[in-house]
Design a protein around this motif. Sequence first.
Motif, mmCIF file in Angstrom:
data_model
loop_
_atom_site.group_PDB
_atom_site.id
_atom_site.type_symbol
_atom_site.label_atom_id
_atom_site.label_comp_id
_atom_site.label_asym_id
_atom_site.label_seq_id
_atom_site.Cartn_x
_atom_site.Cartn_y
_atom_site.Cartn_z
ATOM 1 N N ALA A 76 -2.432 1.429 4.302
ATOM 2 C CA ALA A 76 -2.019 0.143 4.870
ATOM 3 C C ALA A 76 -0.565 -0.149 4.539
ATOM 4 O O ALA A 76 0.214 -0.603 5.402
ATOM 5 C CB ALA A 76 -2.923 -0.967 4.336
ATOM 6 N N GLU A 77 -0.167 0.113 3.307
ATOM 7 C CA GLU A 77 1.201 -0.164 2.880
ATOM 8 C C GLU A 77 2.208 0.700 3.637
ATOM 9 O O GLU A 77 3.298 0.232 4.000
ATOM 10 C CB GLU A 77 1.313 0.075 1.378
ATOM 11 C CG GLU A 77 2.619 -0.387 0.763
ATOM 12 C CD GLU A 77 2.573 -0.315 -0.750
ATOM 13 O OE1 GLU A 77 2.695 -1.375 -1.394
ATOM 14 O OE2 GLU A 77 2.403 0.803 -1.294
ATOM 15 N N ALA A 78 1.840 1.953 3.907
ATOM 16 C CA ALA A 78 2.739 2.841 4.653
ATOM 17 C C ALA A 78 3.016 2.311 6.047
ATOM 18 O O ALA A 78 4.089 2.546 6.619
ATOM 19 C CB ALA A 78 2.135 4.243 4.722
ATOM 20 N N ALA A 79 2.037 1.581 6.589
ATOM 21 C CA ALA A 79 2.217 0.981 7.920
ATOM 22 C C ALA A 79 2.827 -0.419 7.843
ATOM 23 O O ALA A 79 2.991 -1.081 8.871
ATOM 24 C CB ALA A 79 0.867 0.919 8.629
ATOM 25 N N GLY A 80 3.131 -0.858 6.619
ATOM 26 C CA GLY A 80 3.697 -2.192 6.442
ATOM 27 C C GLY A 80 2.682 -3.305 6.506
ATOM 28 O O GLY A 80 3.047 -4.470 6.682
ATOM 29 N N ASP A 81 1.407 -2.964 6.344
ATOM 30 C CA ASP A 81 0.343 -3.951 6.489
ATOM 31 C C ASP A 81 -0.277 -4.312 5.141
ATOM 32 O O ASP A 81 -0.301 -3.501 4.203
ATOM 33 C CB ASP A 81 -0.769 -3.408 7.389
ATOM 34 C CG ASP A 81 -0.299 -3.122 8.802
ATOM 35 O OD1 ASP A 81 0.622 -3.830 9.266
ATOM 36 O OD2 ASP A 81 -0.838 -2.183 9.424
ATOM 37 N N ALA A 82 -0.811 -5.523 5.091
ATOM 38 C CA ALA A 82 -1.663 -5.905 3.965
ATOM 39 C C ALA A 82 -3.044 -5.297 4.185
ATOM 40 O O ALA A 82 -3.440 -5.000 5.319
ATOM 41 C CB ALA A 82 -1.755 -7.421 3.859
ATOM 42 N N LEU A 83 -3.789 -5.101 3.100
ATOM 43 C CA LEU A 83 -5.156 -4.578 3.183
ATOM 44 C C LEU A 83 -6.127 -5.702 2.887
ATOM 45 O O LEU A 83 -6.140 -6.261 1.795
ATOM 46 C CB LEU A 83 -5.358 -3.439 2.186
ATOM 47 C CG LEU A 83 -6.761 -2.822 2.168
ATOM 48 C CD1 LEU A 83 -7.018 -2.045 3.467
ATOM 49 C CD2 LEU A 83 -6.950 -1.917 0.955
ATOM 50 N N GLU A 100 -12.082 -13.889 -1.113
ATOM 51 C CA GLU A 100 -11.483 -13.146 -0.004
ATOM 52 C C GLU A 100 -9.967 -13.127 -0.155
ATOM 53 O O GLU A 100 -9.377 -14.072 -0.694
ATOM 54 C CB GLU A 100 -11.861 -13.794 1.329
ATOM 55 C CG GLU A 100 -13.371 -13.884 1.558
ATOM 56 C CD GLU A 100 -13.719 -14.572 2.871
ATOM 57 O OE1 GLU A 100 -12.795 -14.741 3.706
ATOM 58 O OE2 GLU A 100 -14.893 -14.941 3.068
ATOM 59 N N GLY A 101 -9.360 -12.050 0.313
ATOM 60 C CA GLY A 101 -7.911 -11.972 0.207
ATOM 61 C C GLY A 101 -7.350 -10.731 0.849
ATOM 62 O O GLY A 101 -8.024 -10.069 1.648
ATOM 63 N N ARG A 102 -6.110 -10.413 0.486
ATOM 64 C CA ARG A 102 -5.458 -9.223 1.016
ATOM 65 C C ARG A 102 -4.505 -8.675 -0.037
ATOM 66 O O ARG A 102 -3.829 -9.434 -0.738
ATOM 67 C CB ARG A 102 -4.710 -9.544 2.310
ATOM 68 C CG ARG A 102 -3.764 -10.717 2.217
ATOM 69 C CD ARG A 102 -3.259 -11.160 3.570
ATOM 70 N NE ARG A 102 -2.057 -11.991 3.407
ATOM 71 C CZ ARG A 102 -0.970 -11.887 4.141
ATOM 72 N NH1 ARG A 102 -0.901 -10.983 5.101
ATOM 73 N NH2 ARG A 102 0.057 -12.668 3.943
ATOM 74 N N ILE A 103 -4.504 -7.350 -0.148
ATOM 75 C CA ILE A 103 -3.571 -6.693 -1.056
ATOM 76 C C ILE A 103 -2.236 -6.609 -0.339
ATOM 77 O O ILE A 103 -2.117 -5.996 0.728
ATOM 78 C CB ILE A 103 -4.071 -5.303 -1.465
ATOM 79 C CG1 ILE A 103 -5.431 -5.412 -2.154
ATOM 80 C CG2 ILE A 103 -3.060 -4.633 -2.389
ATOM 81 C CD1 ILE A 103 -6.016 -4.085 -2.577
ATOM 82 N N ILE A 152 -3.406 -9.105 -5.126
ATOM 83 C CA ILE A 152 -4.282 -9.712 -4.117
ATOM 84 C C ILE A 152 -3.870 -11.170 -3.938
ATOM 85 O O ILE A 152 -3.855 -11.941 -4.896
ATOM 86 C CB ILE A 152 -5.761 -9.645 -4.529
ATOM 87 C CG1 ILE A 152 -6.227 -8.198 -4.687
ATOM 88 C CG2 ILE A 152 -6.633 -10.371 -3.500
ATOM 89 C CD1 ILE A 152 -7.649 -8.075 -5.212
ATOM 90 N N GLU A 153 -3.553 -11.509 -2.709
ATOM 91 C CA GLU A 153 -3.320 -12.916 -2.357
ATOM 92 C C GLU A 153 -4.637 -13.481 -1.830
ATOM 93 O O GLU A 153 -5.203 -12.966 -0.865
ATOM 94 C CB GLU A 153 -2.233 -13.015 -1.285
ATOM 95 C CG GLU A 153 -1.938 -14.429 -0.837
ATOM 96 C CD GLU A 153 -0.930 -14.441 0.299
ATOM 97 O OE1 GLU A 153 0.203 -14.876 0.068
ATOM 98 O OE2 GLU A 153 -1.284 -13.988 1.415
#
Length: 494
Positions: free
Chosen positions: A197-204, A263-266, A293-294
Amino acid sequence: MNTREAAPHDTSHFSWARKGGALALRDWLAHLARSGRLATIDQPVALEHELAAIAKRLDGTKAAFFTQAGGHRVPVVSGFMSRRAWIAEALGVDETQLLARFSDAAERPLASRLVSRDEAPCQQVVHTKNIDLHALLPIPTHSEHDNGPYITAGLVIARNPRTGVQNVSINRIQVHAADRMAILLLPRHLHAFQKAAEAAGDALDVAVAIGVDPLTMLASQAISPIDCDELEIAGALHGAPLPVAQCVSNGVHVPAFAEIVIEGRILPNVREMEGPFGEFPKYYSAQEAREVIEVTAVTHRKDPIFHTIVPAEMEHLLLGAIPREATLLSHLQRSHPNVKDVHLSVGGVCRYHLWVQFEKKREGEAKNVILCAFGAHYDIKQVVVVDTDVDVHDPAEIEWAIATRFQADRDLVVIEGAQGSPLDPSTTVGQPEDAPAYLQGISAKMGLDATRPVAYASHVFTRVRIPGEDTVDLNALVEADNAAFDTYLGDGHV
């Protein structure tokens, strides 16, 4: 300290109904309470150290249920899986069938059953604004030098960004802000998801489920392929598809009967300091920059129970041991069908020392078994192979086999410079404090062939036994009150 044995909270809506295990944590706790294995601490207890100290003293004897933890209305439980026999009981099998039962479920997972929010107790109460985890939840600080409160019993659930298949794991999580948490990611499946996910610039997107039944807890620790959802193994352990609910702020599916879900996102490319923390080897891990994690939402039952695991104690160790043992046994038996049983010893922190029971037919086979075990999991640091007359669950039996069947010059296997556990402090000797990840955990492996020769003189390796020692009926022969002995003394035999 006042303690009493009682059932926790209201259990009227749930029952011990499913063969092989409860659907909800509170069902299992009620079962332990009815059988005298739950101690309720019904007075104020500090979240910093005191709660963990009490739970540690009870660990392995009774589960601890705290009704007034740190001034919170939410009670805390710990230690409900702290005996191997209890876990077998939850599975509905004899202790000797524990590994076979787990292996069967891991090989035959059942797809989960998605339920609506109305059918999901974990979403009875929803928080999406002004979230303050410290205010909502009683999160303990466990060990002396821990850097604050930690979630230690949360099932971290995330989806593979490439395939969409979920993974479940237990990771230590430091709650260092109202809505942010630092998480330790070891080089396993969740770490691979986060990197992709990070390589694509995304949160997980992730969810942390706290307070699940013992079978779902156990399933979370399965050593399975990357695209295997451990909640499906939980369903197989239950004997029916596990009910799951979709999170309110992302697409992750969580156990519907969990007590609490965060619930959240890395966040991508964000790191914050985490640690030190007292880990399972009974040492502290260092403070390092970790993924964050946010928090986006918190959901829970109307009357939730918070589960915490005291690090390095029996609940922590057994949760890791049993799934690993089942996987290691299956792995070894594929190449060596004469492997009969395995055990990860408590002295080896249920991770590093493996004992293998093996029916040897040819010389040299035991060394092959040792090498196969090292390849099965990088945590394994020491392997002892013994014959089938040695009980691999008895440390005295293992030591006896080493003392009488092992010679270091011919039976020792040493492998240098292999990958081991990054949490093993002995691997840090000679390494700089800021060693990069690819240099961490370098370990030597040691194998001991403590088996008898295939052929030996008739009496040399024959165990001393007394006929009838296992079958004599002591209850029928031994007098409990020593009346005969008193009569003997009374007759003048002094």
